[in-house]
Design an enzyme around this catalytic site. Structure first.
Site, PDB file in Angstrom:
ATOM      1  CB  VAL A 127      -0.930   0.037   1.237  1.00 25.46           C
ATOM      2  CG1 VAL A 127      -1.766   1.318   1.240  1.00 25.46           C
ATOM      3  CG2 VAL A 127      -1.832  -1.185   1.279  1.00 25.46           C
ATOM      4  N   GLY A 129       3.455   2.401  -1.700  1.00 25.85           N
ATOM      5  CA  GLY A 129       4.882   2.447  -2.008  1.00 25.85           C
ATOM      6  C   GLY A 129       5.764   2.806  -0.835  1.00 25.85           C
ATOM      7  CB  ILE A 131       3.628   6.603   1.972  1.00 18.07           C
ATOM      8  CG1 ILE A 131       3.791   7.478   0.734  1.00 18.07           C
ATOM      9  CG2 ILE A 131       3.077   7.417   3.126  1.00 18.07           C
ATOM     10  CD1 ILE A 131       2.486   8.020   0.199  1.00 18.07           C
ATOM     11  CE  LYS A 200      -1.754   0.311  -4.332  1.00 15.64           C
ATOM     12  NZ  LYS A 200      -1.215   1.405  -5.190  1.00 15.64           N
TER      13      LYS A 200
END
Length: 393
Positions: A127, A129, A131, A200
Site C-alpha cells: 500500500v 509504495g 509511504i 489497497k
C-alpha cells in the site's frame, strides 16, 4: 539472516541494489542480510545484479526446502503466488510481500497462517509504495479507534487526472503520455478502473476496523470516462477531481468506495502526478496525513527493506488481525454527486438537484443520496461519468 527473493523485476532489482549498496552500513549495525536464492521464470535471460555471485533458480522447491528465514515476494501473479506464500508460511518462513492482489484477496487466511505458524506476515510495500502507512496504523489500533481513512492510492490515475487538470489535455492524450513514460501499463485497466486502489483500501480498512471486508462489497468506479467537460464543471464550482479510495465507520456500518471525487481540500487537490496521499481520522487525534511516492523501483524496495529490518531487529508487530468485529458494509452515508450522462432516465430524475445541458451532455448535481441509491439510479445508463462531491460549497 538468509533470505530468498521471489521475482527479479523492477522492485526485486531495487531490493538487491539497496542490499548491495548498503551492505557495509547494515553489517556495522548488526544487520547481516544474505540473499540465498532468487526465484525467476526464465533462467536463460541475461541479468545484471550488483552482486555478481547471486544464485538464480526457476525451481520454487529450492526455496521452499531451503534454510532461509524470510522470503521477499515481489511477484505480480495472484493464485500461484498465493499458493507459494501458503507453502512457505507452513514451512516456517517469514513473508515480506509487495503483492497487493494477494494480500487483499487472502488477507484473513494469510494472517491466520502467520499466527498458526509463528511467523511474520509483513506487507507495508503493498500500500502506497514508500509511504509508511501500514505500521503507523497497526500501532494506532492498540490505543486509538480510527473511524475514517481517505486516500489517493493509485499513482497512474492521479498522474492522468492532474495532467488533464493542469495542462488541459484529453484522457487519451495523457494516458498515451503516461504509457510512454512508464507511469501506466500497456493494459491500464487495474489502475484507471479503480481495482488497484480498491485492493489497497480493502487492506487498510480491514486492519483499522479489524473486520473482514470482501472485495466485491467495495463500490468501485474508475476514471476512464472522464473528459475535459467534467474538469470544467468541477472548476466552476471550485473543485479539482481526484480518484479517492475512502472508508468510514459510522453506526457500526462500514462505508467503503473508490470513486472520482470533487475535492477542495488542498491536501488532495494539490497532490499531483504519481504522488499518493492518505488522511486518517481517529479518536485520539483529529487527523494525520501522509504524502509521498506511491510506487517505483527504489521507493517500493525501501518499504520492503523497512519490513525486513523490523523482522531482523525483532521489532516487527506480530499479526494481531483476526476479524473479530463483524461490521457490515453498507454505503448509507449521503452525499451529493456529479453525473454526466447523455440520457436522463426516470430513476435519475428522482435524485436531481440541478442540471445543466450542453449539446448531448447532461451535467447533473444530485440531491444528497447514498451510494446504494446512486447505483440504482444509474444502473441502466450507458456512457456515464460520476464523482462524489466533497462538502459542496
Amino acid at each position: 539472516m538468509k533470505i530468498a527473493i521471489m521475482g527479479f523485476g523492477t522492485v526485486g532489482c531495487g531490493v538487491e541494489e539497496i542490499l548491495y549498496k548498503k551492505r557495509k552500513s547494515l553489517i556495522k549495525n548488526n544487520f547481516d542480510i544474505q540473499i540465498d536464492k532468487i526465484l525467476i521464470k526464465n533462467t536463460d535471460k541475461q541479468r545484471f545484479p550488483h552482486q555478481k555471485d547471486l544464485v538464480f533458480t526457476d525451481d520454487f522447491d529450492e526455496i521452499l526446502n531451503s534454510d532461509v528465514d524470510t522470503v521477499i515476494d515481489v511477484t505480480s501473479s495472484l493464485e500461484e503466488t498465493h499458493e507459494r506464500i501458503v507453502a512457505l508460511m507452513n514451512s516456517g518462513k517469514n513473508i515480506v510481500t509487495a503483492n497487493k492482489a494477494v494480500v487483499s484477496k487472502y488477507f484473513e487466511e494469510l494472517n491466520e497462517l502467520a499466527v498458526k505458524n509463528g511467523v511474520y506476515f509483513s506487507y507495508e510495500a503493498s500500500v502506497a509504495g514508500a509511504i509508511p502507512v501500514i505500521h503507523p496504523i497497526m500501532e494506532e489500533t492498540f490505543f486509538s479507534d480510527m473511524n475514517k481513512i481517505y486516500g489517493i492510492l493509485n499513482g497512474t490515475s492521479n498522474y492522468i487526472l492532474s495532467k488533464m487538470e493542469t495542462e488541459g489535455l484529453s484522457y487519451d492524450e495523457v494516458l498515451r503520455q503516461a504509457q510512454d513514460l512508464g507511469y501506466a501499463e500497456a493494459d491500464p485497466t487495474a489502475d484507471v478502473g479503480g481495482l488497484d486502489a480498491m485492493r489497497k483500501i480493502r487492506i487498510v480498512s480491514s486492519l483499522i476496523y479489524n473486520s473482514k471486508i470482501n472485495e466485491e462489497e467495495i463500490f468501485t468506479f474508475g476514471i476512464s470516462n472522464v473528459t475535459k467537460t467534467d474538469f470544467e464543471f468541477a472548476k466552476d464550482l471550485g473543485y479539482s477531481i481526484r480518484l479517492l479510495a475512502k472508508s468510514a465507520l459510522e453506526a457500526n456500518k462500514i462505508n467503503i468506495s473508490v470513486i472520482p471525487t470533487f475535492v477542495a481540500d488542498d491536501f488532495f487537490a494539490k497532490t499531483f502526478e504519481g504522488t499518493n496521499a492518505i488522511k486518517v481520522w481517529g479518536e485520539n487525534f483529529n487527523s494525520y496525513e501522509f504524502k509521498g511516492p506511491g510506487a517505483g523501483k527504489l521507493e517500493t524496495a525501501d518499504a520492503i527493506m523497512r519490513d525486513l529490518l523490523r523482522i531482523l531487529a525483532k521489532r516487527e508487530i506480530k499479526t494481531f488481525y483476526d476479524a473479530t468485529n463483524s461490521f457490515e458494509v453498507e454505503n448509507n452515508i449521503k452525499h451529493k454527486f456529479y453525473i454526466r450522462t447523455t440520457e436522463v432516465t426516470d430513476g435519475l430524475k428522482n435524485i436531481i438537484d440541478r442540471k445543466k445541458t450542453s449539446g448531448e451532455n447532461h451535467m447533473i448535481v444530485t440531491k444528497k443520496v447514498s451510494l446504494d441509491e446512486l447505483k440504482s439510479a444509474i444502473e441502466n445508463l450507458g456512457q456515464v461519468f460520476i464523482a462524489e462531491i466533497e462538502e459542496e460549497k
